[in-house]
Design a protein around this motif. Sequence first.
Motif, PDB file in Angstrom:
ATOM      1  N   GLU A 276       0.847  -1.195   0.000  1.00  0.00           N
ATOM      2  CA  GLU A 276       0.000   0.000   0.000  1.00  0.00           C
ATOM      3  C   GLU A 276       0.886   1.251   0.000  1.00  0.00           C
ATOM      4  OE1 GLU A 276      -3.177  -0.106  -0.386  1.00  0.00           O
ATOM      5  OE2 GLU A 276      -3.555  -2.230  -0.007  1.00  0.00           O
ATOM      6  N   PRO A 277       0.439   2.371  -0.543  1.00  0.00           N
ATOM      7  CA  PRO A 277      -0.794   2.505  -1.314  1.00  0.00           C
ATOM      8  C   PRO A 277      -0.685   1.764  -2.642  1.00  0.00           C
ATOM      9  CG  PRO A 277       0.487   4.520  -1.475  1.00  0.00           C
ATOM     10  CD  PRO A 277       1.211   3.633  -0.503  1.00  0.00           C
ATOM     11  N   ARG A 278      -1.843   1.357  -3.171  1.00  0.00           N
ATOM     12  CA  ARG A 278      -1.870   0.589  -4.407  1.00  0.00           C
ATOM     13  C   ARG A 278      -1.295   1.401  -5.563  1.00  0.00           C
ATOM     14  NH1 ARG A 278      -7.734  -2.465  -3.993  1.00  0.00           N
ATOM     15  NH2 ARG A 278      -7.361  -3.308  -1.918  1.00  0.00           N
ATOM     16  N   SER A 279      -0.510   0.723  -6.383  1.00  0.00           N
ATOM     17  CA  SER A 279       0.119   1.398  -7.516  1.00  0.00           C
ATOM     18  C   SER A 279       0.349   0.395  -8.636  1.00  0.00           C
ATOM     19  CB  SER A 279       1.458   2.012  -7.084  1.00  0.00           C
ATOM     20  OG  SER A 279       2.261   2.302  -8.204  1.00  0.00           O
ATOM     21  N   ASP A 280      -0.284   0.641  -9.798  1.00  0.00           N
ATOM     22  CA  ASP A 280      -0.063  -0.235 -10.950  1.00  0.00           C
ATOM     23  C   ASP A 280       1.420  -0.265 -11.317  1.00  0.00           C
ATOM     24  OD1 ASP A 280      -2.777  -0.757 -11.074  1.00  0.00           O
ATOM     25  OD2 ASP A 280      -3.137   0.478 -12.853  1.00  0.00           O
ATOM     26  N   ALA A 281       2.065   0.897 -11.300  1.00  0.00           N
ATOM     27  CA  ALA A 281       3.475   0.975 -11.695  1.00  0.00           C
ATOM     28  C   ALA A 281       4.352   0.127 -10.767  1.00  0.00           C
ATOM     29  CB  ALA A 281       3.944   2.435 -11.690  1.00  0.00           C
ATOM     30  N   ARG A 282       4.145   0.245  -9.451  1.00  0.00           N
ATOM     31  CA  ARG A 282       4.961  -0.536  -8.509  1.00  0.00           C
ATOM     32  C   ARG A 282       4.641  -2.029  -8.596  1.00  0.00           C
ATOM     33  NH1 ARG A 282       4.697   0.002  -3.388  1.00  0.00           N
ATOM     34  NH2 ARG A 282       2.693   1.042  -3.234  1.00  0.00           N
ATOM     35  N   ASN A 283       3.364  -2.364  -8.823  1.00  0.00           N
ATOM     36  CA  ASN A 283       2.997  -3.771  -8.989  1.00  0.00           C
ATOM     37  C   ASN A 283       3.702  -4.373 -10.205  1.00  0.00           C
ATOM     38  OD1 ASN A 283       1.287  -3.801  -6.765  1.00  0.00           O
ATOM     39  ND2 ASN A 283      -0.547  -3.362  -7.965  1.00  0.00           N
ATOM     40  N   ASN A 284       3.711  -3.617 -11.300  1.00  0.00           N
ATOM     41  CA  ASN A 284       4.367  -4.098 -12.518  1.00  0.00           C
ATOM     42  C   ASN A 284       5.872  -4.252 -12.311  1.00  0.00           C
ATOM     43  OD1 ASN A 284       2.439  -4.484 -14.830  1.00  0.00           O
ATOM     44  ND2 ASN A 284       1.807  -2.450 -14.188  1.00  0.00           N
ATOM     45  N   GLU A 285       6.476  -3.291 -11.618  1.00  0.00           N
ATOM     46  CA  GLU A 285       7.914  -3.380 -11.326  1.00  0.00           C
ATOM     47  C   GLU A 285       8.223  -4.623 -10.498  1.00  0.00           C
ATOM     48  OE1 GLU A 285       9.004   0.284  -9.396  1.00  0.00           O
ATOM     49  OE2 GLU A 285       8.433   1.472 -11.164  1.00  0.00           O
ATOM     50  N   LYS A 286       7.394  -4.889  -9.497  1.00  0.00           N
ATOM     51  CA  LYS A 286       7.628  -6.063  -8.648  1.00  0.00           C
ATOM     52  C   LYS A 286       7.475  -7.347  -9.456  1.00  0.00           C
ATOM     53  CE  LYS A 286       6.431  -8.563  -4.485  1.00  0.00           C
ATOM     54  NZ  LYS A 286       5.761  -8.627  -3.215  1.00  0.00           N
ATOM     55  N   LEU A 287       6.437  -7.414 -10.307  1.00  0.00           N
ATOM     56  CA  LEU A 287       6.244  -8.615 -11.109  1.00  0.00           C
ATOM     57  C   LEU A 287       7.428  -8.835 -12.052  1.00  0.00           C
ATOM     58  CD1 LEU A 287       4.521 -11.026 -11.917  1.00  0.00           C
ATOM     59  CD2 LEU A 287       3.317  -9.534 -13.534  1.00  0.00           C
ATOM     60  N   LEU A 288       7.917  -7.782 -12.685  1.00  0.00           N
ATOM     61  CA  LEU A 288       9.080  -7.909 -13.566  1.00  0.00           C
ATOM     62  C   LEU A 288      10.300  -8.416 -12.802  1.00  0.00           C
ATOM     63  CD1 LEU A 288       8.852  -4.784 -15.900  1.00  0.00           C
ATOM     64  CD2 LEU A 288       8.601  -7.188 -16.549  1.00  0.00           C
ATOM     65  N   ALA A 289      10.502  -7.912 -11.594  1.00  0.00           N
ATOM     66  CA  ALA A 289      11.635  -8.356 -10.771  1.00  0.00           C
ATOM     67  C   ALA A 289      11.498  -9.828 -10.410  1.00  0.00           C
ATOM     68  CB  ALA A 289      11.736  -7.497  -9.508  1.00  0.00           C
ATOM     69  N   GLU A 290      10.286 -10.254 -10.035  1.00  0.00           N
ATOM     70  CA  GLU A 290      10.045 -11.658  -9.660  1.00  0.00           C
ATOM     71  C   GLU A 290      10.239 -12.595 -10.850  1.00  0.00           C
ATOM     72  OE1 GLU A 290       8.793 -13.000  -6.599  1.00  0.00           O
ATOM     73  OE2 GLU A 290       9.099 -11.062  -5.642  1.00  0.00           O
TER      74      GLU A 290
ATOM     75  N   ARG B 250       4.453  -2.679 -22.766  1.00  0.00           N
ATOM     76  CA  ARG B 250       4.102  -2.190 -24.104  1.00  0.00           C
ATOM     77  C   ARG B 250       2.684  -1.663 -24.080  1.00  0.00           C
ATOM     78  NH1 ARG B 250       5.335  -7.144 -28.055  1.00  0.00           N
ATOM     79  NH2 ARG B 250       3.189  -6.652 -28.589  1.00  0.00           N
ATOM     80  N   GLY B 251       2.467  -0.470 -24.662  1.00  0.00           N
ATOM     81  CA  GLY B 251       1.121   0.078 -24.791  1.00  0.00           C
ATOM     82  C   GLY B 251       0.781   1.107 -23.745  1.00  0.00           C
ATOM     83  N   GLU B 252      -0.214   1.924 -24.075  1.00  0.00           N
ATOM     84  CA  GLU B 252      -0.603   3.045 -23.212  1.00  0.00           C
ATOM     85  C   GLU B 252      -1.984   2.877 -22.584  1.00  0.00           C
ATOM     86  OE1 GLU B 252       1.573   5.491 -22.578  1.00  0.00           O
ATOM     87  OE2 GLU B 252       2.979   4.430 -23.896  1.00  0.00           O
ATOM     88  N   GLY B 253      -2.775   1.922 -23.050  1.00  0.00           N
ATOM     89  CA  GLY B 253      -4.146   1.777 -22.566  1.00  0.00           C
ATOM     90  C   GLY B 253      -4.253   0.805 -21.409  1.00  0.00           C
ATOM     91  N   GLY B 254      -5.509   0.437 -21.110  1.00  0.00           N
ATOM     92  CA  GLY B 254      -5.767  -0.555 -20.069  1.00  0.00           C
ATOM     93  C   GLY B 254      -5.378  -0.058 -18.686  1.00  0.00           C
ATOM     94  N   PHE B 255      -5.205  -1.009 -17.777  1.00  0.00           N
ATOM     95  CA  PHE B 255      -4.809  -0.698 -16.403  1.00  0.00           C
ATOM     96  C   PHE B 255      -4.228  -1.953 -15.794  1.00  0.00           C
ATOM     97  CE2 PHE B 255      -9.182  -2.098 -16.301  1.00  0.00           C
ATOM     98  CZ  PHE B 255      -9.290  -2.880 -15.169  1.00  0.00           C
ATOM     99  N   GLY B 256      -3.751  -1.855 -14.583  1.00  0.00           N
ATOM    100  CA  GLY B 256      -3.188  -3.028 -13.915  1.00  0.00           C
ATOM    101  C   GLY B 256      -1.952  -3.547 -14.633  1.00  0.00           C
ATOM    102  N   TYR B 257      -1.952  -4.844 -14.905  1.00  0.00           N
ATOM    103  CA  TYR B 257      -0.794  -5.493 -15.519  1.00  0.00           C
ATOM    104  C   TYR B 257      -0.884  -5.523 -17.051  1.00  0.00           C
ATOM    105  CZ  TYR B 257      -0.018  -7.027 -10.723  1.00  0.00           C
ATOM    106  OH  TYR B 257       0.191  -7.052  -9.365  1.00  0.00           O
ATOM    107  N   ASP B 258      -1.864  -4.830 -17.623  1.00  0.00           N
ATOM    108  CA  ASP B 258      -2.091  -4.878 -19.071  1.00  0.00           C
ATOM    109  C   ASP B 258      -0.842  -4.594 -19.911  1.00  0.00           C
ATOM    110  OD1 ASP B 258      -4.692  -5.625 -18.634  1.00  0.00           O
ATOM    111  OD2 ASP B 258      -5.582  -3.702 -19.212  1.00  0.00           O
TER     112      ASP B 258
END
Length: 197
Positions: free
Chosen positions: A91-105, A147-155
């Motif tokens: 927390e706080p929720r962040s698509d950018a930080r979630n994506n960074e963590k997934l890429l690291a994992e 890749r891409g500018e649309g969507g949300f989350g892990y899109d």
Amino acid sequence: MTRLVIASGNAGKLREIGLLLQVLDIEVLPQSAFGVPEAEEPHLTFIENALAKARHASRLTGLPALADDSGICVTALGGAPGVISAHYAGEPRSDARNNEKLLAEMQAQADRRAHYHCVLVLVRHANDPQPLIAEGSWHGEILRSPRGEGGFGYDPLFLDFRLGKTGAELPPELKNRVSHRGRALAALLEKLRQSPL
């Protein structure tokens, strides 16, 4: 027009669900319009969390409620982030930080397979003994960079095998047809046609 509360504060989800439910002449209202706080999501499965959220919104508004619980499940990570997809990086929720963590994992992982999963639960009232339940999955893989500018989350990281595009590269109308939520909503629409609110 039937009014239906959406048990979510996620703007992306509200937009997608609202567009798809227009065909049944259902007015979709966010729970925030009624001052409903977010429900606790203590469960380990999408279905239990969706049911808890739907009952919570219905109890506090007196209206039928629809809840979505969804997330991305990565094969190499044993299904993680799964039900904690929205706050994978804390927390706080962040698509950018979630994506960074997934890429690291995923950095050392050769197996990049993943799928989004969505469970929708609609209750006619808070104690509905027969909620309508619909599920959908969307299979693909995790890229090594967004890749891409649309969507949300892990899109931006999620590549659809068949289309060769990420969720963030798809136009909204196409994404709504092929995505996990689009598939779950199509199944829910069919159930609502057979058993209207």
